[in-house]
Scaffold this active site. Structure first.
Site, short mmCIF file in Angstrom:
data_model
loop_
_atom_site.label_atom_id
_atom_site.label_comp_id
_atom_site.label_asym_id
_atom_site.label_seq_id
_atom_site.Cartn_x
_atom_site.Cartn_y
_atom_site.Cartn_z
N ARG A 200 18.53 -21.51 5.52
CA ARG A 200 17.52 -20.96 6.42
C ARG A 200 17.01 -19.64 5.86
O ARG A 200 17.79 -18.79 5.41
CB ARG A 200 18.10 -20.71 7.83
CG ARG A 200 18.51 -21.96 8.55
CD ARG A 200 18.94 -21.64 9.97
NE ARG A 200 17.80 -21.14 10.74
CZ ARG A 200 17.14 -21.88 11.63
NH1 ARG A 200 17.49 -23.13 11.86
NH2 ARG A 200 16.12 -21.38 12.28
N TYR A 237 7.33 -24.26 8.53
CA TYR A 237 6.29 -24.01 9.55
C TYR A 237 6.07 -22.51 9.72
O TYR A 237 6.96 -21.70 9.43
CB TYR A 237 6.61 -24.68 10.88
CG TYR A 237 7.94 -24.31 11.53
CD1 TYR A 237 8.04 -23.20 12.36
CD2 TYR A 237 9.07 -25.10 11.33
CE1 TYR A 237 9.24 -22.88 12.98
CE2 TYR A 237 10.27 -24.79 11.93
CZ TYR A 237 10.35 -23.69 12.76
OH TYR A 237 11.54 -23.36 13.38
N ASP A 322 24.95 -24.44 24.01
CA ASP A 322 25.88 -24.98 23.02
C ASP A 322 27.32 -24.93 23.48
O ASP A 322 28.16 -25.67 22.95
CB ASP A 322 25.74 -24.22 21.71
CG ASP A 322 24.51 -24.64 20.91
OD1 ASP A 322 23.88 -25.64 21.30
OD2 ASP A 322 24.19 -23.96 19.92
#
Length: 726
Positions: A200, A237, A322
């Site tokens: 990332r 993106y 989560d």
């Protein structure tokens, strides 16, 4: 009274609201704090980090999440989030499989699909949660508050030894949750890698635009660009006013290198060359763009998954995000589902919730959320599987189910249905989708109405008439109790006022009551009472409730009442066409007497005067209550054999002894000297819906008026004792 204590038993704050501890101040925890604050509760956030900062990466905010953010007062586009306008998918060699212009289908979703920066979103959530302005009380954010353990009784113990107690604890502490393991049966559930990891990073978009090779990958605004290999993929993106490009590069974990296995998976440093090796042989433009990453900001994240917990809630503890259901990123729904959890949880806990109901309401939250969250978890697993390793997928189905949902609206309805289910005896009538219908016998929650301060004025004229004529108005199940040809009936008008169920307003009703009839039950026992063939009322609400809830034969008419010192008058009509004039005069407080003078008796009966004949018919048997006929036709098309048949057909009964449990408080009784009753059946044009009724009433002969009076008092009746006779 709810309170948070400092562990010594001393209340630090007390108020008529819930005091809530939220473990974790990430996206889910802050969302819960905002929604609960807006509900009027007091929230304290416990964050283990010093500043509760989020990773500097982007995050999908699909329409199902952006709508909830708007409900919080957060507009992502104003924060720099980029609307997703184009979706494309390409092979590793750069060959494009498809490009979908999403603006053409934007009307399918109520809210926008946004590509936001996690830091911007997190900062705004924190700002809204703790801001002095805005609805509710600001949440308290306690940083550097690492939690050691959580209980299901509202208790939290910090690693510092400090103990906290609240009405509710929310475990929003992420994939490595400590709150999770306070739930029964959860000890065997631990998150584990699914065999994939993700590089990332973000970079300035200008960097890609400056190179002719990489420019096509970044030049389209709002472009979600996916490159899909057999067991690896790259997703690119824009975010933050189109100034940054966000990268998620998913690959087999075995091919990436983690420098510190003990570090948080979001923050583990990655090796740039290792990333380029993972995508060796891919489209040169993609490799060139990846090579532009800043190695000091490149991170690697192992994708974690976990099986479905036996439960998300127990006692005063609930998990969200989560902590309850770790998500792989292949549907871009992890943060969105945490926000949905927060919304659902707050929705079932409006201000004023009794503390004793918290465990049951938390179970309702779980019921609202578990199927949807679990389904999306599974969709994410399926869409993240290696190509060719499973059945063909329908991504459109996933998108429709993910995006086309508003959790606040969904849980709101489930909360209503839960509340309705707790009142199974509450009246339900059309339209039933709105729940129990408020009326004279119950409020919108199914609670009994207060009739103690209601008022009534009843004007009645009891008279002798023809049994032969009136028995034609009786249903087949009801007959006269006596064979005498003479019988008694009463025309009665009541004006009701100060009715709680009508907001302090009132209405009028006028009906015919036939005395001395009986019903034979299935066991042969006979019940004697009065039969009500028709009741005119001048307000829709009591007509509908009385017809549907009780089965009483109510119809509409205007009922205009004029009251003078010693006279009482009723004019009944429909749309300006008067069909009845009832006039009582000579009213005075005196002992009730028979033999009041009747004038203008319809049906040709003699006016009569003085007391009734000495050898008149004996009084009818003692009456036990009021009969009425409930009939509801079936729904059937014209020409159907079912047309005109009954869905419901039985005799209802209102027992006198039930009515006596809350007796009327009579304040005055005025007896009349004279009673005048005149019907005019008019015609079908002037009485298009009532002519068949009024025409029959006009036939009734009044041989002799035996009693006419006006009674006034307090405490009307909700006639909730009405029942079906069998």
């Amino acid at each position: 009274m709810a309170s948070i204590t400092d562990g010594t038993g001393h209340a630090s704050e007390a108020a008529q609201l819930l005091n809530v501890l939220v473990v974790g101040a990430g996206i889910g925890g802050l969302s819960a704090a905002i929604f609960l604050r807006q509900q009027g509760h007091h929230v304290t956030l416990l964050e283990q980090s010093r500043f509760a900062n989020e990773l500097g990466a982007a995050v999908h905010m699909a329409p199902n999440a952006t709508g909830l953010l708007l409900r919080m007062g957060i507009n992502l586009e104003a924060l720099g989030a980029v609307p997703c306008r184009i979706l494309s998918q390409s092979l590793p060699n750069g060959k494009q499989l498809f490009e979908a212009p999403l603006w053409r289908s934007a009307g399918r979703w109520q809210h926008q699909w946004m590509l936001a920066h996690r830091v911007d979103l997190h900062k705004e959530l924190k700002k809204v949660a703790i801001a002095e302005d805005g609805p509710g009380k600001p949440a308290i954010l306690r940083t550097s508050s690492r939690v050691a353990s959580v209980g299901t009784d509202g208790s939290v113990t910090l690693e510092s030894g400090e103990q906290l107690k609240a009405d509710l604890v929310i475990g929003a502490d992420g994939v490595h949750s400590k709150a999770r393991y306070a739930l029964p049966g959860s000890q065997g559930f631990k998150p584990a890698g699914d065999g994939k990891s993700a590089f990332r990073f973000t970079m300035p978009r200008s960097r890609a635009l400056e190179d002719p090779l990489t420019k096509p990958l970044a030049e389209k605004e709002g472009h979600l660009n996916m490159y899909m290999g057999k067991d690896r993929r790259v997703v690119i993106y824009p975010t933050r006013h189109h100034e940054l490009l966000n990268f998620v590069c998913i690959h087999p974990t075995s091919e990436s290198e983690q420098k510190d296995e003990k570090a948080d998976g979001w923050q583990t440093d990655a090796n740039l060359q290792k990333m380029l090796d993972v995508y060796k042989g891919w489209d040169p433009a993609v490799l060139k763009l990846l090579s532009m990453a800043d190695e000091d900001t490149l991170k690697v994240w192992e994708l974690l998954d976990m099986g479905q917990l036996p439960t998300w809630t127990e006692g005063q503890l609930a998990l969200i995000g989560d902590a309850a259901h770790p998500f792989t990123p292949h549907q871009g729904q992890g943060a969105a589902q945490a926000i949905e959890d927060a919304a659902s949880l707050a929705c079932v806990l409006p201000l004023g919730v009794p503390l004793a109901e918290i465990p049951e309401r938390l179970k309702l939250y779980e019921k609202c959320r578990v199927k949807r969250a679990t389904n999306i978890q599974e969709y994410s697993r399926q869409s993240g599987a290696d190509l060719g390793s499973g059945p063909p997928l329908d991504p459109g189905r996933f998108t429709d189910e993910n995006f086309g949902h508003d959790e606040w609206h969904y849980t709101s309805q489930k909360l209503r249905e839960w509340e309705w289910s707790r009142r199974p005896t509450a009246f339900r009538r059309m339209p039933t989708v709105f729940g129990p219908f408020p009326g004279p016998r119950q409020d919108h929650l199914g609670n009994s109405r207060d009739w103690t301060l209601s008022t009534f004025t009843t004007a009645s004229v009891k008279f002798k008439t023809s049994r032969t004529l009136l028995e034609n108005l009786l249903p087949s199940q009801v007959q006269f109790a006596s064979p005498n040809s003479n019988c008694f009936a009463t025309f009665s008008l009541s004006t009701l006022g100060n009715l709680e169920w009508l907001g302090g307003n009132g209405y009028n009703h006028f009906g015919l009551y036939i005395h001395g009839v009986e019903y034979t039950k299935e066991n042969g026992d006979k019940v004697v009472g009065t039969y009500l063939p028709v009741l005119f009322e001048n307000l829709a609400d009591p007509i509908i409730s009385g017809r549907e809830e009780l089965g009483m034969p109510k119809v509409f008419a205007s009922l205009d009442v004029a009251r003078e010192e010693s006279a009482f008058r009723l004019e009944a009509g429909w749309m300006g066409n008067a069909f009845l004039d009832l006039y009582i005069t000579g009213l005075s407080e005196r002992p009730e007497s028979n033999g009041v003078q009747a004038s203008g008796a319809p049906g040709g009966g003699p006016p009569g005067a003085g007391p009734p004949p000495a050898h008149g018919p004996p009084p009818p048997p003692k009456e036990e209550g009021l009969f009425f006929h409930k009939f509801i036709p079936t729904t059937a098309s014209e020409g159907s054999k079912e047309r005109g048949r009954a869905d419901v057909d039985y005799v209802g009964f209102l027992p006198n002894d039930e009515e006596a449990k809350a007796p009327r408080q009579v304040q005055s009784t005025l007896v009349a000297d004279k009673a005048v009753i005149r019907f005019d059946s008019l015609d079908w044009k002037r009485l298009p819906t009532l002519h068949h009724i009024v025409d029959r009433l006009a036939e009734i002969p009044i041989y002799e008026v035996v009693e006419a009076k006006v009674v006034e008092g307090l405490r009307g009746s909700d006639v909730k004792g009405a029942r079906r006779l069998v």
